[in-house]
Scaffold this motif. Sequence first.
Motif, PDB file in Angstrom:
ATOM      1  N   ALA A  24       1.030  -1.412  -0.090  1.00 36.65           N
ATOM      2  CA  ALA A  24      -0.107   0.272  -0.068  1.00 36.65           C
ATOM      3  C   ALA A  24       0.673   1.031   0.038  1.00 36.65           C
ATOM      4  CB  ALA A  24      -1.182   0.458   1.003  1.00 36.65           C
ATOM      5  N   ALA A  25       2.049   1.764   0.749  1.00 40.38           N
ATOM      6  CA  ALA A  25       3.094   2.231   1.026  1.00 40.38           C
ATOM      7  C   ALA A  25       3.676   2.444  -0.914  1.00 40.38           C
ATOM      8  CB  ALA A  25       3.778   2.618   1.874  1.00 40.38           C
ATOM      9  N   ALA A  26       4.447   1.874  -0.782  1.00 38.40           N
ATOM     10  CA  ALA A  26       4.531   1.368  -2.193  1.00 38.40           C
ATOM     11  C   ALA A  26       3.558   1.938  -3.307  1.00 38.40           C
ATOM     12  CB  ALA A  26       5.337   0.498  -2.589  1.00 38.40           C
ATOM     13  N   LEU A  27       2.653   1.713  -3.463  1.00 39.78           N
ATOM     14  CA  LEU A  27       1.359   1.962  -4.591  1.00 39.78           C
ATOM     15  C   LEU A  27       1.280   4.169  -4.154  1.00 39.78           C
ATOM     16  CD1 LEU A  27      -0.352  -1.003  -4.788  1.00 39.78           C
ATOM     17  CD2 LEU A  27       0.440   0.440  -6.998  1.00 39.78           C
ATOM     18  N   ALA A  28       0.801   4.345  -2.437  1.00 41.64           N
ATOM     19  CA  ALA A  28       0.045   5.168  -2.441  1.00 41.64           C
ATOM     20  C   ALA A  28       1.168   6.544  -2.586  1.00 41.64           C
ATOM     21  CB  ALA A  28      -0.209   5.666  -0.968  1.00 41.64           C
ATOM     22  N   ALA A  29       2.144   6.075  -2.920  1.00 45.58           N
ATOM     23  CA  ALA A  29       3.130   7.076  -2.983  1.00 45.58           C
ATOM     24  C   ALA A  29       3.180   7.245  -4.464  1.00 45.58           C
ATOM     25  CB  ALA A  29       5.119   6.545  -2.718  1.00 45.58           C
ATOM     26  N   VAL A  30       2.835   6.484  -5.928  1.00 48.72           N
ATOM     27  CA  VAL A  30       3.055   7.454  -6.864  1.00 48.72           C
ATOM     28  C   VAL A  30       1.778   7.595  -6.826  1.00 48.72           C
ATOM     29  CG1 VAL A  30       4.907   5.679  -7.446  1.00 48.72           C
ATOM     30  CG2 VAL A  30       2.541   4.619  -7.685  1.00 48.72           C
ATOM     31  N   GLY A  31       0.199   7.846  -6.196  1.00 50.17           N
ATOM     32  CA  GLY A  31      -0.339   7.959  -6.807  1.00 50.17           C
ATOM     33  C   GLY A  31      -1.829   7.348  -6.617  1.00 50.17           C
ATOM     34  N   TRP A 126      14.110  -1.644   0.949  1.00 49.50           N
ATOM     35  CA  TRP A 126      13.776  -1.290   3.240  1.00 49.50           C
ATOM     36  C   TRP A 126      14.840   0.364   3.172  1.00 49.50           C
ATOM     37  CZ3 TRP A 126      10.943  -1.567   6.287  1.00 49.50           C
ATOM     38  CH2 TRP A 126       9.686  -2.891   6.498  1.00 49.50           C
ATOM     39  N   ALA A 127      16.263   0.607   2.651  1.00 48.30           N
ATOM     40  CA  ALA A 127      16.575   1.689   2.795  1.00 48.30           C
ATOM     41  C   ALA A 127      15.592   2.886   2.417  1.00 48.30           C
ATOM     42  CB  ALA A 127      18.035   1.541   1.737  1.00 48.30           C
ATOM     43  N   ALA A 128      15.525   2.637   1.381  1.00 49.43           N
ATOM     44  CA  ALA A 128      14.651   3.761   0.848  1.00 49.43           C
ATOM     45  C   ALA A 128      13.320   4.153   1.225  1.00 49.43           C
ATOM     46  CB  ALA A 128      14.200   3.311  -1.045  1.00 49.43           C
ATOM     47  N   LEU A 129      12.535   3.195   1.964  1.00 51.78           N
ATOM     48  CA  LEU A 129      11.041   3.091   2.349  1.00 51.78           C
ATOM     49  C   LEU A 129      11.838   3.713   4.280  1.00 51.78           C
ATOM     50  CD1 LEU A 129       8.488   2.069   2.497  1.00 51.78           C
ATOM     51  CD2 LEU A 129       8.971   0.542   3.653  1.00 51.78           C
ATOM     52  N   MET A 130      11.842   3.387   4.784  1.00 54.25           N
ATOM     53  CA  MET A 130      13.442   3.301   6.257  1.00 54.25           C
ATOM     54  C   MET A 130      12.635   5.579   5.464  1.00 54.25           C
ATOM     55  SD  MET A 130      14.573   0.958   8.316  1.00 54.25           S
ATOM     56  CE  MET A 130      13.726  -0.371   8.891  1.00 54.25           C
ATOM     57  N   ALA A 131      13.661   5.449   4.980  1.00 60.40           N
ATOM     58  CA  ALA A 131      14.409   6.944   4.162  1.00 60.40           C
ATOM     59  C   ALA A 131      13.350   8.084   4.717  1.00 60.40           C
ATOM     60  CB  ALA A 131      15.129   7.542   3.224  1.00 60.40           C
ATOM     61  N   HIS A 207       5.990  -1.896  15.782  1.00 59.54           N
ATOM     62  CA  HIS A 207       5.773  -0.571  15.345  1.00 59.54           C
ATOM     63  C   HIS A 207       6.007  -0.081  14.286  1.00 59.54           C
ATOM     64  CE1 HIS A 207       6.652  -0.265  19.954  1.00 59.54           C
ATOM     65  NE2 HIS A 207       5.344  -0.463  19.809  1.00 59.54           N
ATOM     66  N   LEU A 208       6.872  -0.556  13.365  1.00 61.15           N
ATOM     67  CA  LEU A 208       7.721  -0.652  12.445  1.00 61.15           C
ATOM     68  C   LEU A 208       6.279  -0.136  11.211  1.00 61.15           C
ATOM     69  CD1 LEU A 208       9.737   0.589  10.781  1.00 61.15           C
ATOM     70  CD2 LEU A 208      10.322  -1.947  10.322  1.00 61.15           C
ATOM     71  N   GLY A 209       5.656  -1.377  11.607  1.00 65.24           N
ATOM     72  CA  GLY A 209       4.533  -1.571  10.025  1.00 65.24           C
ATOM     73  C   GLY A 209       4.054  -0.234  10.873  1.00 65.24           C
ATOM     74  N   ARG A 214       1.084   4.818   8.116  1.00 66.07           N
ATOM     75  CA  ARG A 214       0.644   6.375   9.221  1.00 66.07           C
ATOM     76  C   ARG A 214       1.266   7.004   7.451  1.00 66.07           C
ATOM     77  NH1 ARG A 214       2.216   5.213  14.466  1.00 66.07           N
ATOM     78  NH2 ARG A 214       4.735   5.550  13.674  1.00 66.07           N
ATOM     79  N   LYS A 215       2.560   6.599   6.651  1.00 66.11           N
ATOM     80  CA  LYS A 215       2.945   7.281   5.784  1.00 66.11           C
ATOM     81  C   LYS A 215       2.503   7.484   4.550  1.00 66.11           C
ATOM     82  CE  LYS A 215       5.670   9.665   3.166  1.00 66.11           C
ATOM     83  NZ  LYS A 215       5.283  11.004   2.799  1.00 66.11           N
ATOM     84  N   ALA A 216       1.615   6.076   4.563  1.00 67.24           N
ATOM     85  CA  ALA A 216       0.709   5.065   3.427  1.00 67.24           C
ATOM     86  C   ALA A 216      -0.286   5.788   3.375  1.00 67.24           C
ATOM     87  CB  ALA A 216       0.682   3.503   3.348  1.00 67.24           C
ATOM     88  N   GLU A 217      -1.382   6.555   4.745  1.00 61.90           N
ATOM     89  CA  GLU A 217      -2.610   7.068   4.790  1.00 61.90           C
ATOM     90  C   GLU A 217      -2.198   8.334   4.418  1.00 61.90           C
ATOM     91  OE1 GLU A 217      -5.728   6.062   8.164  1.00 61.90           O
ATOM     92  OE2 GLU A 217      -3.945   6.498   9.250  1.00 61.90           O
TER      93      GLU A 217
END
Length: 418
Positions: A24-31, A126-131, A207-209, A214-217
């Motif tokens: 969901a986070a990956a898809l939301a990040a590209v709209g 993971w490095a990119a997602l955490m950033a 907690h990480l998930g 929260r960012k995806a939302e």
Amino acid sequence: MAAPSENPVDVAIVGGGIIGICTAAALAAVGRRTLVIDRSGICEETSAGNAGALAFSDVLPLAQKGMIRNLPGWLADPLGPLSVPPAYAPWLLPWLVRFLAASRPARYENALAAQAAMMRLAEAEWAALMARTATESMLREDGSLELYQTEAEFEASLGGWAARARFGIAFRHLDRAGIEALQPGLAPQFSRATFVPGWKTVSDPQHLGKAIWRKAEADGAAWIRGEAVVVTPADGRVAIQLRDGRTILARNLVVAAGAWSHRLTRAFGDVVPLETERGYNTTLPADAFDLRRQLIFSAHGFVVTPLETGIRVGGAVELGGLKRPPDYRRARAMLEKARRFMPALQTGGGREWMGYRPSLPDSLPVIGRARNAENVYYAFGHGHLGLTQAAVTGRLIRDLVSGATPTIDLAPFSPQRF
């Protein structure tokens, strides 16, 4: 059955575990407008209680990680590292036959190469997602310590380490003095170990998930509570019927429901041999032991992890399906072994837990399109590596949904390989 909405969602994801929310986070990040459907919430089930490892060096298929060699002895111990309830054995037999076949040299080499390629991309993703989600502070880069009680145990591990070395994975073997330098307080029978500096853990997997969610939302993703029981093609879209009678209509569907996923794939022509590894753990208070890094007791099938929320002692495999009640004697057996191996460990005040790992015979996940529906995608079956491979799985599903060419060859992960 309630009528579906006339305004379908863009991408519906069935499953709010770490795979689903990273997708969901990956898809939301590209709209892409994404709706996650989960019966419990975000990272509330299996993703809440895992061992917290980003195990990028864990490329060996389970069929080759000493499991075949140890299988008879393990199965003889009902509370050992691997158990099969007798009543479940007939149901499990076809999966076990496929599992044994996965240990053949050619299949092993193919799975090893595919897993290594997946892991290289997993670390970068993971490095990119955490950033992107400002969660870098949750990463711990202390490495892992795999421990051996005998010289024979150590010697038996060397073939696996040689295989890892072929793919550039760094490690170093230690004697007793080396062990003491990295982790004081272990029982004296551990005279050999292997340290993997690139092995990482997180401060707490749940907690990480939730932080990623929260960012995806914030990027537009949403979730609803519901259990998907029937999914059907509907004029180029997908109708998702929930247990409470609601129906969701989606232009695209991602099945990321962990150990329950194969129940939904049949609607699209895919019969996937997914089995359930029921894993157990106990989380002790954080001051129960001076634990410096994750410890792996591979011959006994469990790990001990330092988390911000406590010390987690867990692992083992119980191939017992989705319906049997938990047998927490397995968690207590691991805790008793941990007490023997770590004599100063305080074992009081722990919280017991059981979760369902979705496992495929060749140790590779299913990532790809459904057989009979171009707009249905699968992302499940990661076994012990769901957290490790969540970010890369999200990236690969985003590529497929968006029509981009995936960064790695997805043929080894095809839903139709079986």
